[in-house]
Design an enzyme around this catalytic site. Sequence first.
Site, PDB file in Angstrom:
ATOM      1  N   GLN A   1      20.005  62.510  49.332  1.00  0.00           N
ATOM      2  CA  GLN A   1      19.046  61.633  48.641  1.00  0.00           C
ATOM      3  C   GLN A   1      18.536  62.193  47.316  1.00  0.00           C
ATOM      4  O   GLN A   1      17.636  61.599  46.708  1.00  0.00           O
ATOM      5  CB  GLN A   1      17.863  61.302  49.564  1.00  0.00           C
TER       6      GLN A   1
ATOM      7  N   CYS B   1      19.902  53.591  59.430  1.00  0.00           N
ATOM      8  CA  CYS B   1      20.453  53.930  60.740  1.00  0.00           C
ATOM      9  C   CYS B   1      19.503  53.569  61.861  1.00  0.00           C
ATOM     10  O   CYS B   1      19.921  53.380  62.988  1.00  0.00           O
ATOM     11  CB  CYS B   1      20.754  55.421  60.828  1.00  0.00           C
TER      12      CYS B   1
ATOM     13  N   GLY C   1      28.297  61.879  53.894  1.00  0.00           N
ATOM     14  CA  GLY C   1      27.212  62.852  54.063  1.00  0.00           C
ATOM     15  C   GLY C   1      27.137  63.362  55.491  1.00  0.00           C
ATOM     16  O   GLY C   1      26.862  64.550  55.723  1.00  0.00           O
TER      17      GLY C   1
ATOM     18  N   SER D   1      26.773  62.619  49.309  1.00  0.00           N
ATOM     19  CA  SER D   1      27.540  61.447  49.750  1.00  0.00           C
ATOM     20  C   SER D   1      27.698  60.486  48.577  1.00  0.00           C
ATOM     21  O   SER D   1      26.698  60.053  47.991  1.00  0.00           O
ATOM     22  CB  SER D   1      26.791  60.772  50.896  1.00  0.00           C
ATOM     23  N   GLY D   2      28.958  60.118  48.272  1.00  0.00           N
ATOM     24  CA  GLY D   2      29.246  59.301  47.089  1.00  0.00           C
ATOM     25  C   GLY D   2      28.511  57.970  47.045  1.00  0.00           C
ATOM     26  O   GLY D   2      28.026  57.557  45.996  1.00  0.00           O
ATOM     27  N   HIS D   3      28.397  57.296  48.207  1.00  0.00           N
ATOM     28  CA  HIS D   3      27.872  55.917  48.166  1.00  0.00           C
ATOM     29  C   HIS D   3      26.381  55.842  47.872  1.00  0.00           C
ATOM     30  O   HIS D   3      25.837  54.759  47.711  1.00  0.00           O
ATOM     31  CB  HIS D   3      28.236  55.151  49.441  1.00  0.00           C
TER      32      HIS D   3
ATOM     33  N   ASN E   1      14.989  60.604  53.062  1.00  0.00           N
ATOM     34  CA  ASN E   1      15.534  59.275  52.762  1.00  0.00           C
ATOM     35  C   ASN E   1      14.508  58.154  52.923  1.00  0.00           C
ATOM     36  O   ASN E   1      14.608  57.125  52.274  1.00  0.00           O
ATOM     37  CB  ASN E   1      16.758  58.981  53.640  1.00  0.00           C
TER      38      ASN E   1
HETATM   39  N1  PLP Z   1      21.475  62.431  54.817  1.00  0.00           N
HETATM   40  C1  PLP Z   1      20.557  61.599  54.311  1.00  0.00           C
HETATM   41  C2  PLP Z   1      19.270  62.143  53.824  1.00  0.00           C
HETATM   42  C3  PLP Z   1      20.836  60.227  54.218  1.00  0.00           C
HETATM   43  O1  PLP Z   1      19.938  59.400  53.697  1.00  0.00           O
HETATM   44  C4  PLP Z   1      22.089  59.761  54.704  1.00  0.00           C
HETATM   45  C5  PLP Z   1      22.408  58.317  54.683  1.00  0.00           C
HETATM   46  O2  PLP Z   1      21.519  57.479  54.739  1.00  0.00           O
HETATM   47  C6  PLP Z   1      23.000  60.685  55.218  1.00  0.00           C
HETATM   48  C7  PLP Z   1      22.661  62.005  55.255  1.00  0.00           C
HETATM   49  C8  PLP Z   1      24.322  60.254  55.752  1.00  0.00           C
HETATM   50  O3  PLP Z   1      25.199  59.931  54.723  1.00  0.00           O
HETATM   51  P1  PLP Z   1      26.520  59.056  55.027  1.00  0.00           P
HETATM   52  O4  PLP Z   1      26.056  57.655  55.225  1.00  0.00           O
HETATM   53  O5  PLP Z   1      27.355  59.213  53.826  1.00  0.00           O
HETATM   54  O6  PLP Z   1      27.130  59.632  56.241  1.00  0.00           O
END
Ligand code: PLP
Length: 394
Positions: free
Chosen positions: A179, A325, A70, A199-201, A149
């Site tokens: 999300q 994060c 993502g 984002s796949g995960h 998120n």
């Molecule tokens: N955007 C949002 C709203 C997210 O919650 C996250 C990951 O927590 C990301 C972007 C980033 O995704 P990735 O971990 O695949 O880089």
Amino acid sequence: MIYLDNNATTKVDEKVLESMMPYFTEEYANPSSIYDFSKKSSRAIKEARGVIKDFINANDEKEIIFTSCGSESANTAIKGVLNYNKAKKHIVTTKVEHPCVLNVYKSLEKHGYKVDYLSVNSNGDLDLEELDSVINPETALVSIMWANNETGVINPIKKVSEIIKSKNPDTKLFVDAVQVAGKIPMDVQEMGIDLLGISGHKFHAPKGVGALYVNSKTMITPLIIGGHQERGKRAGTENVPYIVGMAKAAELAQNALKYELTEVKRLRDKLETNLLKNIYNARLNTAVTNRVPNTTNIGFEYVEGELILLHMSDLGICASSGSACTSGSLEPSHVLRAMNVPFTAIHGSIRFSLSRYTTEKEVDFVCEKMPQIIEKITAISPFQDELAALKARK
Ligand code: PLP
């Protein structure tokens, strides 16, 4: 172990793993090679592109670029649009974006861009009047997440797009949909979205694969330059097994959407209602409505979030304070700060995020244990007078 941290990452679905396996040891050819052996892997990527196109209802599979995550999708979208047309120097986002957008905007500020960071109210809802007031002929790009998120609050993307396009039809809209994928239906055409990242995960595919939608009317300069893969928009040999896995996960998520919107929501609501009812110093940090079905964010007043998480962890319950994060840092969440969550609750806020694997038994266990955990922690809180007043008010 009870895993209620599905906004951080999700378990890989067994069927996803199964779909990926042949592409490691049997169909491992580079899809760009010209011999017959590569046909199966190049066909697999083409099919996966079609699945992701359908998942977000894009018009054409050429509009889908596979990425690694993502964060890469967001970086490619934002820098890609701005580097393609360097003339316009005004960009807009919200105060509650994920760091993969917010930190890119902060770095762009240092490179001469004027940035407007839009506010949200105490429910986490975006100020649309403010959006309307900031768009001008110089606005190159607006980045607004579809759902947050930390809180799960859903932004009214169609309205956002209408406001932007009515003020400046040339302004591009990037939507971070990380999300919402697998939680609510996505339709980029209906919503008027120019660029969108997933984002796949976050929907039961492995970590290390994502996608970016760029509609055919939007030009970007690639972030990763090299070979001609992804129509020259993202160089690097395609990650065939992971792309196949993400497409399988998208199919499964699409099929499970109704379950997510009913059963997962029912379990989330059960958890939320129980905690708010049985813990006198618990408060819901958002409004009840307008959220993705799997997420709740609850503030436990006058107690420390990290301490709550440690007690939960002792019982095998996983959740988080802030985003994955930012947890680990003692800074309170930028999202909850932007919502003006009272300082008495902001440090004790916990995000619970469920998935289609969450069971009723697990939710019942958490409902039973959380009041005991919070009681234990409040007993050693230095704010006994404030807690007594809070209890009396309830
Ligand atoms: N955007 C949002 C709203 C997210 O919650 C996250 C990951 O927590 C990301 C972007 C980033 O995704 P990735 O971990 O695949 O880089």
